[in-house]
Scaffold this motif. Structure first.
Motif, PDB file in Angstrom:
ATOM      1  N   LYS A   2      -7.335 -10.397 -15.885  1.00 28.24           N
ATOM      2  CA  LYS A   2      -7.361 -10.308 -14.422  1.00 28.24           C
ATOM      3  C   LYS A   2      -8.712  -9.816 -13.893  1.00 28.24           C
ATOM      4  CE  LYS A   2      -2.381  -9.814 -13.698  1.00 28.24           C
ATOM      5  NZ  LYS A   2      -2.015 -10.379 -14.989  1.00 28.24           N
ATOM      6  N   MET A   3      -9.767 -10.144 -14.636  1.00 34.07           N
ATOM      7  CA  MET A   3     -11.115  -9.803 -14.179  1.00 34.07           C
ATOM      8  C   MET A   3     -11.579 -10.793 -13.114  1.00 34.07           C
ATOM      9  SD  MET A   3     -12.761  -8.747 -17.871  1.00 34.07           S
ATOM     10  CE  MET A   3     -14.354  -8.213 -17.257  1.00 34.07           C
ATOM     11  N   ILE A   4     -11.082 -12.029 -13.193  1.00 36.65           N
ATOM     12  CA  ILE A   4     -11.299 -13.025 -12.147  1.00 36.65           C
ATOM     13  C   ILE A   4      -9.965 -13.707 -11.874  1.00 36.65           C
ATOM     14  CG2 ILE A   4     -13.734 -13.455 -12.674  1.00 36.65           C
ATOM     15  CD1 ILE A   4     -12.867 -15.979 -14.167  1.00 36.65           C
ATOM     16  N   THR A   5      -9.904 -14.473 -10.775  1.00 37.95           N
ATOM     17  CA  THR A   5      -8.662 -15.114 -10.349  1.00 37.95           C
ATOM     18  C   THR A   5      -8.909 -16.595 -10.097  1.00 37.95           C
ATOM     19  OG1 THR A   5      -8.083 -13.054  -9.227  1.00 37.95           O
ATOM     20  CG2 THR A   5      -6.784 -14.999  -8.661  1.00 37.95           C
ATOM     21  N   PRO A   6      -7.976 -17.473 -10.499  1.00 33.11           N
ATOM     22  CA  PRO A   6      -8.133 -18.894 -10.150  1.00 33.11           C
ATOM     23  C   PRO A   6      -8.047 -19.083  -8.637  1.00 33.11           C
ATOM     24  CG  PRO A   6      -6.443 -18.580 -11.844  1.00 33.11           C
ATOM     25  CD  PRO A   6      -6.766 -17.235 -11.302  1.00 33.11           C
ATOM     26  N   ASP A   7      -8.712 -20.112  -8.126  1.00 35.13           N
ATOM     27  CA  ASP A   7      -8.554 -20.414  -6.706  1.00 35.13           C
ATOM     28  C   ASP A   7      -7.161 -20.991  -6.463  1.00 35.13           C
ATOM     29  OD1 ASP A   7      -8.550 -23.399  -6.850  1.00 35.13           O
ATOM     30  OD2 ASP A   7     -10.613 -23.138  -7.511  1.00 35.13           O
ATOM     31  N   SER A   8      -6.796 -21.169  -5.216  1.00 33.29           N
ATOM     32  CA  SER A   8      -5.433 -21.586  -4.873  1.00 33.29           C
ATOM     33  C   SER A   8      -5.080 -22.968  -5.412  1.00 33.29           C
ATOM     34  CB  SER A   8      -5.246 -21.567  -3.351  1.00 33.29           C
ATOM     35  OG  SER A   8      -6.151 -22.476  -2.727  1.00 33.29           O
ATOM     36  N   LEU A   9      -6.089 -23.810  -5.658  1.00 37.50           N
ATOM     37  CA  LEU A   9      -5.858 -25.163  -6.164  1.00 37.50           C
ATOM     38  C   LEU A   9      -5.877 -25.230  -7.689  1.00 37.50           C
ATOM     39  CD1 LEU A   9      -8.227 -27.031  -3.676  1.00 37.50           C
ATOM     40  CD2 LEU A   9      -5.733 -26.947  -3.562  1.00 37.50           C
ATOM     41  N   ASN A  10      -6.207 -24.098  -8.332  1.00 37.70           N
ATOM     42  CA  ASN A  10      -6.345 -24.032  -9.791  1.00 37.70           C
ATOM     43  C   ASN A  10      -7.422 -24.998 -10.295  1.00 37.70           C
ATOM     44  OD1 ASN A  10      -5.495 -22.732 -12.206  1.00 37.70           O
ATOM     45  ND2 ASN A  10      -4.418 -24.582 -12.821  1.00 37.70           N
ATOM     46  N   MET A  11      -8.496 -25.120  -9.512  1.00 38.24           N
ATOM     47  CA  MET A  11      -9.585 -26.022  -9.875  1.00 38.24           C
ATOM     48  C   MET A  11     -10.900 -25.283 -10.068  1.00 38.24           C
ATOM     49  SD  MET A  11      -8.730 -29.356  -7.543  1.00 38.24           S
ATOM     50  CE  MET A  11      -9.485 -30.513  -8.678  1.00 38.24           C
ATOM     51  N   GLY A  12     -10.835 -23.960 -10.100  1.00 41.75           N
ATOM     52  CA  GLY A  12     -12.041 -23.170 -10.271  1.00 41.75           C
ATOM     53  C   GLY A  12     -11.741 -21.705 -10.057  1.00 41.75           C
ATOM     54  N   ILE A  13     -12.788 -20.934  -9.833  1.00 43.28           N
ATOM     55  CA  ILE A  13     -12.680 -19.489  -9.686  1.00 43.28           C
ATOM     56  C   ILE A  13     -12.643 -19.114  -8.207  1.00 43.28           C
ATOM     57  CG2 ILE A  13     -13.862 -17.295 -10.118  1.00 43.28           C
ATOM     58  CD1 ILE A  13     -15.086 -18.574 -12.608  1.00 43.28           C
ATOM     59  N   LYS A  14     -11.770 -18.195  -7.869  1.00 46.12           N
ATOM     60  CA  LYS A  14     -11.700 -17.703  -6.497  1.00 46.12           C
ATOM     61  C   LYS A  14     -12.926 -16.850  -6.190  1.00 46.12           C
ATOM     62  CE  LYS A  14      -8.910 -14.828  -3.396  1.00 46.12           C
ATOM     63  NZ  LYS A  14      -7.731 -13.941  -3.285  1.00 46.12           N
ATOM     64  N   ILE A  15     -13.506 -17.066  -5.018  1.00 45.18           N
ATOM     65  CA  ILE A  15     -14.639 -16.253  -4.570  1.00 45.18           C
ATOM     66  C   ILE A  15     -14.095 -15.092  -3.749  1.00 45.18           C
ATOM     67  CG2 ILE A  15     -16.772 -16.214  -3.235  1.00 45.18           C
ATOM     68  CD1 ILE A  15     -16.987 -19.224  -3.676  1.00 45.18           C
ATOM     69  N   GLU A  16     -14.450 -13.875  -4.139  1.00 46.01           N
ATOM     70  CA  GLU A  16     -13.978 -12.699  -3.405  1.00 46.01           C
ATOM     71  C   GLU A  16     -14.757 -12.486  -2.117  1.00 46.01           C
ATOM     72  OE1 GLU A  16     -11.376 -10.905  -3.954  1.00 46.01           O
ATOM     73  OE2 GLU A  16     -10.806 -11.771  -5.884  1.00 46.01           O
ATOM     74  N   ASN A  17     -16.020 -12.936  -2.111  1.00 45.43           N
ATOM     75  CA  ASN A  17     -16.859 -12.754  -0.926  1.00 45.43           C
ATOM     76  C   ASN A  17     -17.733 -13.991  -0.754  1.00 45.43           C
ATOM     77  OD1 ASN A  17     -18.959 -12.035   0.904  1.00 45.43           O
ATOM     78  ND2 ASN A  17     -18.659  -9.868   0.430  1.00 45.43           N
ATOM     79  N   LEU A  18     -17.493 -14.761   0.294  1.00 36.97           N
ATOM     80  CA  LEU A  18     -18.238 -16.007   0.502  1.00 36.97           C
ATOM     81  C   LEU A  18     -19.720 -15.765   0.753  1.00 36.97           C
ATOM     82  CD1 LEU A  18     -16.003 -18.373   2.656  1.00 36.97           C
ATOM     83  CD2 LEU A  18     -16.900 -18.806   0.376  1.00 36.97           C
ATOM     84  N   GLU A  19     -20.060 -14.604   1.288  1.00 33.65           N
ATOM     85  CA  GLU A  19     -21.458 -14.319   1.602  1.00 33.65           C
ATOM     86  C   GLU A  19     -22.267 -13.971   0.356  1.00 33.65           C
ATOM     87  OE1 GLU A  19     -22.732 -14.820   4.614  1.00 33.65           O
ATOM     88  OE2 GLU A  19     -20.734 -15.517   5.157  1.00 33.65           O
ATOM     89  N   THR A  20     -21.634 -13.310  -0.619  1.00 31.57           N
ATOM     90  CA  THR A  20     -22.358 -12.876  -1.818  1.00 31.57           C
ATOM     91  C   THR A  20     -22.015 -13.693  -3.056  1.00 31.57           C
ATOM     92  OG1 THR A  20     -20.649 -11.243  -2.342  1.00 31.57           O
ATOM     93  CG2 THR A  20     -22.476 -10.511  -0.945  1.00 31.57           C
TER      94      THR A  20
END
Length: 461
Positions: A398-416
C-alpha cells in the motif's frame, strides 16, 4: 556530509530526462542510482531499435529532452552532422520532418555522454545498475530498493520511469508459440528487417493490430524487400490517419470547459469544429490544438464517462490523434497490404514455419495459413495483466495505489505528480495513463520530468 539519494527505475527516455533535469538544476551534489533491466544508454525500447526506417511521431523541432528547449534535437542535428551523415547521407532536414528514430537514439546517447561529464564536474555521483528492480521497502522516511539479483540501494526519493508498457498478451500464446522465431512480439530490437526473409510471392505474413506499431512493421517489411502477401487484422480494419503533406499552422481555440460528463465535452468539441470549418481549418489542427488541455479534461471526467470513452471512442481518437507521417503512408500504399476487420482469436503453430491464424468478426470465423505472425496489438495498460514485480510489491505494501481504472498509478497530487501520500515516490509516462491519458510522448514526458525534479529539489532545499 552525505549526499541526498535518488533512485530512478527505468532508463529509456523517461529516465534520461529525469536524470538530465537533476544534473542541470540541482544546486548541490546528489547520489543518483539508476536501474534498468535491459539497457543503460537512455534510449529504451522506443529509441534503441536497430531499424533505420522507423520515423518519430513528433516533429523534429519538438523533441528536445528539456521542456525549456524543445528545439534542442533539431539544433543538435545541424551542429553534429559528422555523427550521423554516414548513416543518413541523403536525409532531408526541416523542423516539420518526422525524422528517423535511430537518429534520435544517437542524439540521446550523445546527450547522455555530455550530461555525465557535467555531472562529474558538479560532483554528482551517478551509478548505473543493469538489473531488474523487484521490491521496495521503507523504514521511516528512507526507501530501500532491491533488484532481482540482490543489489540494494537506499533512497530518499524513488522515481518509476519504466515508461513503455509491455505488448498485450493473449491466451493462445503458448510457450511453444512464443519460442517460435517466426512468431514476433518485438519488432524493434532486433529489428524486424533482420528477423524476416525476403519471402517468395506465395509467402504470407499476418500482422495483428493496425496502429503505429503495425505501420513500423510494414516499413520494416518494405526495407527487407519482402515480396510475399501481407494481411493486417484489427478490430477497426483501419490504419491511422495521415499527417498533412504540407505544414499546418497552429490555431488558437478558446479553452475547453472541464466537465464530468463526456457528452458535454463532445458537444463542445462539435461546436468548436463547426466554427473552425467556417475558417477553412483542417481537422488535424483542431485535434492538435486539444493537446494542452487533454489531461485536464480527462482528469475532470467521472468514472462512467472515462469507461464509455475507452470502450467506444478510444480507437477513433487514437486513429486521428496518433497519425502516421506522409512518407510512411506513401510506402504502405505501395505495399498494398490486405486489411481485415476482426480479431485474432487463435494462433496455432503447425510447424517451425507455418501457423494457422483464426480471425473472428461478427459476420464470420475464418482460418488462414501464415509463414510469419507479428503481434502489433499495442501496449498493455491494464495493471493486472502487466506482471510487474516492482508494482506488485508497492501495491501489496500500500505504498502506492492503482488509479480508478486500474490502468496505472493514482496521483496523490496533480501539481507535484507524487504517487504516494508521503511524497517519496513518483511516476511518469505510461504509468499515469489512467490519470492523465495523454502521457506517453516526448513533450508530455519531459514536462512531467521537469515537474517531478522541481518538486524533489524544493524538498531538499
Amino acid at each position: 556530509m552525505s549526499k541526498d539519494k535518488i533512485v530512478i527505475v527505468g532508463f529509456g527516455f523517461s529516465g534520461l530526462t529525469i536524470l538530465a533535469n537533476f544534473i542541470e538544476k540541482a544546486k548541490h551534489p546528489l547520489e543518483i542510482t539508476i536501474f534498468d533491466k535491459q539497457s543503460i544508454n537512455g534510449c529504451g525500447i522506443a529509441y534503441g531499435g536497430d531499424s533505420k526506417v522507423h520515423p518519430l511521431n513528433v516533429q523534429a523541432d519538438n523533441m528536445g529532452i528539456f521542456e525549456s528547449a524543445p528545439q534542442d534535437f533539431y539544433d543538435w542535428i545541424h551542429d553534429n552532422k559528422a555523427l550521423w551523415e554516414s548513416l543518413y547521407p541523403d536525409l532531408k532536414i526541416s523542423k516539420e520532418n518526422y525524422l528517423p528514430r535511430k537518429l534520435y537514439g544517437l542524439y540521446l546517447k550523445n546527450k547522455l555522454n555530455t550530461l555525465l561529464k557535467k555531472a562529474k564536474e558538479k560532483k554528482h555521483h551517478i551509478q548505473f545498475i543493469l538489473e531488474e528492480v523487484i521490491e521496495v521497502t521503507h523504514e521511516g522516511n528512507t526507501l530501500f530498493v532491491k533488484s532481482k539479483e540482490g543489489k540494494k540501494s537506499e533512497a530518499d526519493f524513488l522515481i518509476i520511469a519504466t515508461s513503455t508498457p509491455p505488448t498485450k498478451n493473449f491466451s493462445f500464446e503458448t510457450k511453444e508459440l512464443l519460442e517460435s522465431k517466426n512468431y514476433i512480439r518485438n519488432i524493434w530490437n532486433p529489428s524486424l528487417e533482420s528477423q524476416v526473409e525476403e519471402g517468395k510471392p506465395n509467402h504470407h505474413t499476418i500482422i495483428y493490430g493496425s496502429g503505429l506499431t503495425a505501420v513500423d512493421a510494414l516499413l520494416s517489411l518494405k526495407e527487407a524487400n519482402y515480396k510475399g502477401k501481407i494481411s493486417v487484422v484489427s478490430l477497426t480494419g483501419l490504419f491511422p490517419e495521415v499527417h498533412s503533406k504540407i505544414n499546418l499552422s497552429p490555431i488558437e481555440i478558446a479553452p475547453f470547459n472541464p466537465s464530468k460528463d463526456l457528452l458535454f465535452l463532445l458537444k463542445e468539441y462539435k461546436t468548436k469544429w463547426n466554427f473552425l470549418k467556417t475558417k477553412r481549418a483542417d481537422w488535424r489542427q483542431l485535434i492538435d490544438s486539444l493537446r494542452p488541455y487533454t489531461s485536464y479534461l480527462w482528469h475532470g471526467l467521472n468514472y462512467d464517462s472515462k469507461i464509455q470513452f475507452l470502450k467506444r471512442l478510444l480507437p477513433l481518437w487514437n486513429r486521428h490523434r496518433h497519425r502516421m507521417s506522409y512518407s510512411s503512408f506513401e510506402v504502405i500504399s505501395k505495399l498494398k497490404p490486405q486489411i481485415k476487420k476482426g480479431r485474432v482469436s487463435n494462433v496455432i503453430k503447425l510447424s517451425d514455419q507455418k501457423f494457422e491464424v483464426v480471425i473472428e468478426s461478427p459476420e464470420k470465423r475464418e482460418a488462414f495459413l501464415a509463414d510469419v505472425v507479428i503481434n502489433c496489438s499495442g501496449p498493455e495498460y491494464r495493471l493486472n495483466e502487466r506482471r510487474d514485480s516492482l508494482l506488485s510489491s508497492l501495491f501489496e505494501q500500500k505504498m502506492i495505489t492503482p488509479d480508478s481504472l486500474n490502468m496505472g498509478i493514482k496521483i496523490e497530487n496533480l501539481e507535484t505528480l507524487n504517487s504516494d501520500k508521503s511524497g517519496k515516490i513518483f511516476a511518469l509516462g505510461s504509468l499515469l495513463f489512467g490519470e492523465k491519458f495523454e502521457t506517453t510522448s516526448v513533450p508530455e514526458i519531459r514536462s512531467q520530468a521537469a515537474t517531478i525534479v522541481k518538486t524533489i529539489l524544493n524538498d531538499f532545499q
